[in-house]
Scaffold this active site. Structure first.
Site, PDB file in Angstrom:
ATOM      1  N   LYS A  80       0.849  -1.212   0.000  1.00 13.46           N
ATOM      2  CA  LYS A  80       0.000   0.000   0.000  1.00 13.46           C
ATOM      3  C   LYS A  80       0.877   1.252   0.000  1.00 13.46           C
ATOM      4  CE  LYS A  80      -3.839   1.947   2.782  1.00 13.46           C
ATOM      5  NZ  LYS A  80      -4.660   1.767   3.998  1.00 13.46           N
ATOM      6  N   SER A 155      -9.723   1.631   3.052  1.00 14.24           N
ATOM      7  CA  SER A 155      -8.897   2.411   2.162  1.00 14.24           C
ATOM      8  C   SER A 155      -7.873   1.579   1.387  1.00 14.24           C
ATOM      9  CB  SER A 155      -8.158   3.496   2.949  1.00 14.24           C
ATOM     10  OG  SER A 155      -7.267   2.918   3.891  1.00 14.24           O
ATOM     11  N   SER A 179      -9.757  -0.643   7.282  1.00 20.90           N
ATOM     12  CA  SER A 179      -9.188  -0.542   5.937  1.00 20.90           C
ATOM     13  C   SER A 179      -8.470  -1.779   5.430  1.00 20.90           C
ATOM     14  CB  SER A 179      -8.239   0.645   5.857  1.00 20.90           C
ATOM     15  OG  SER A 179      -8.990   1.810   5.674  1.00 20.90           O
TER      16      SER A 179
HETATM   17  N1  GLN Z   1     -13.154   3.889   6.422  1.00 18.51           N
HETATM   18  C1  GLN Z   1     -12.509   4.372   7.588  1.00 18.51           C
HETATM   19  C2  GLN Z   1     -12.142   5.830   7.406  1.00 18.51           C
HETATM   20  O1  GLN Z   1     -12.467   6.360   6.407  1.00 18.51           O
HETATM   21  C3  GLN Z   1     -11.310   3.545   7.923  1.00 18.51           C
HETATM   22  C4  GLN Z   1     -10.093   3.912   7.182  1.00 18.51           C
HETATM   23  C5  GLN Z   1      -8.909   3.111   7.597  1.00 18.51           C
HETATM   24  O2  GLN Z   1      -9.006   2.097   8.275  1.00 18.51           O
HETATM   25  N2  GLN Z   1      -7.747   3.609   7.191  1.00 18.51           N
HETATM   26  O3  GLN Z   1     -11.542   6.442   8.221  1.00 18.51           O
END
Ligand code: GLN
Length: 487
Positions: A80, A155, A179
């Protein structure tokens, strides 16, 4: 095809010289070439460097280094775009980092390289890991390999899609509020978020430091256990890493879950859940029961407050962490007549809409007059949420939930409605607030269209062994992992 193999299958072939690391790397690069035009999981990959690194692994194998000594020798792993890999670009899928290149390896990367992994390729994500769909990337949306009109989750959408589409043997992502687990569920692979402090965050660009954890995306649970073991442990460069011994997680995967107690949280039976997801999870729970687990109802009474609490704590920390991107120290710069103008110009042009929304929200909840009402209160509720879990774990060994209330939604479906997007994180964020481990594993498909469904297991703090044992027993008793997306 070598790119479809699990890490354990591939390393068996590498050990017996049935294939070379170069061939394994080439088969991943060929697959990237074949499918990534549709999927867009990768931001970049340096084929010449990847092949040269794979050849170096082949030399080591030829000179007698075994996979006992280096368990990932010759295994292609993609990363990532939020983790530092020396001499590779690092953008967090934001324009603000410009042409920044990492000067050093993150600890997790250093450890994987030490175990022989061939680290190649940067994977797409929501900008600074803020989002649940990968639509917030400044470099275009990743598509779900099962249906390219749909999001892969986020994400870490690129990390999940790349593994699901067999573009790499495994990948790394990060999980602040789901994420890793949510995109794993939506793409049909295994995604693990370790206990907070299990894996060093050194070299991970911080979003919300008290919630962020690095974790693996893999094709099966055994590979997840292996990568977790290799990346875990205390690191003096991350003071929140914990000096807890690192077990051989894979040795716990013996299929025997007789007598283990599995909690079902009554508060997780929320409205808005897709009936097909609910049905698949109910069947999976029955399956776990038939394997010998005992199902026990537990209560997590503060679940209702989890989304609000998370979006206060996470944005507050993000607003502080992202202050460093000012046009002076890293990446892109948009000049101004004075330093203040330079900051404003750079941040105004460099950050996308969702990141700006979070910085504004986070700054607001931390500002004097509002701090007590929002941030401080959220911290207190966070403690209550953790206590809910610790109390439940007095009765059960793990908790089972859906990973996401729905399967993958359409690209664009929620992108204009941040609140709807935030609410889709309902099952994953409490785990980060509580600091406990969680894993998502495939547990079926919706019909019309056929989309993967994920089952989430939540473990006790540092209870990854038991959590993975249960995940593995379930996985081995089903054949979901063998299904491949129609690419
Ligand atoms: N969807 C969550 C957010 O937008 C989690 C994101 C994540 O785990 N990086 O913050």
């Amino acid at each position: 095809m070598l790119n479809q193999l699990t890490i354990s299958e591939l390393t068996a072939k590498l050990s017996s010289r049935e294939c070379s690391a170069r061939e394994a790397m080439q088969s991943c690069l060929d697959q990237v070439k074949r499918v990534d035009g549709q999927i867009h999981a990768f931001l970049s990959h340096d084929d010449a460097r990847a092949l040269a690194d794979a050849e170096a692994a082949d030399k080591e194998i030829a000179s007698g280094t075994t996979h006992k000594q280096k368990p990932l020798l010759g295994v292609p792993i993609a990363v990532k775009d939020v983790l530092s890999v020396k001499d590779h670009p690092l953008n967090c899928c934001s324009k603000i980092l410009g042409k920044y290149v990492s000067p050093y390896d993150a600890t997790a990367i250093e450890k994987l390289r030490g175990a022989g992994a061939v680290i190649f390729g940067r994977l797409n994500m929501d900008e600074f890991a803020m989002g649940s769909s990968t639509e917030n990337s400044a470099f275009g949306t990743t598509k779900n390999p099962w249906d390219i009109t749909r999001i892969p989750g986020g994400s870490s959408g690129g990390s999940a899609a790349a593994v699901a589409a067999d573009e790499c043997s495994a990948s790394l992502g990060t999980d602040t509020g789901g994420s890793i687990r949510q995109p794993a569920a939506l793409c049909g692979c295994v995604g693990l978020k370790p206990t907070y402090g299990r894996i060093s965050r050194y070299g991970l660009v911080a979003f919300a430091s008290s919630l962020d954890q690095i974790g693996p995306f893999t094709k099966d649970v055994r590979d997840s256990a292996l990568l977790l073991e290799l990346m875990s442990g205390i690191d003096h460069r991350d003071s929140t890493s914990v000096p807890q011994p690192v077990p051989n997680y894979a040795s716990a995967l013996n299929g025997n879950i007789k007598g283990l107690k599995l909690g079902i949280a009554k508060e997780y039976m929320v409205g808005g859940m897709d009936p097909q997801v609910k049905a698949a999870v109910d069947v999976a729970v029955k399956q776990l029961e038939s394997l010998g687990a005992e199902i026990v109802e537990v209560s997590l009474p503060h679940t209702d407050y989890a989304v609000a609490t998370y979006y206060i704590v996470a944005t507050a920390e993000a607003s502080a962490n992202l202050a460093r991107f000012d046009g002076i120290r890293y990446g892109a710069r948009v000049e101004g007549a004075n330093p203040f103008e330079l900051y404003c110009n750079t941040r105004g042009a460099g950050f996308g809409a969702e990141v700006k929304r979070r910085i504004i929200l986070g700054t607001y909840v931390l500002s004097s007059g509002y701090y007590d009402a929002y941030y401080l209160r959220a911290q207190k509720v966070r403690t209550l949420i953790r206590q809910d879990f610790l109390k439940a774990f007095e009765k059960v060994d793990a908790i089972v939930t859906p990973t996401s209330p729905t399967a993958a939604f359409k690209i664009g479906e929620k992108s204009d409605d941040p609140l709807q997007m935030y609410l889709s994180d309902i099952f994953t964020i409490s785990c980060n607030l509580a600091g406990i481990p969680g894993v998502s594993i495939p547990c079926g498909f919706t019909t019309n269209p056929k989309l993967p469904i994920g089952l989430q297991l939540l473990g006790k703090p540092f209870g990854e062994e038991t959590m993975l044992k249960i995940a593995h027993a379930y996985e081995q008793s089903t054949s979901w992992r063998k299904e491949k997306p129609p690419l």
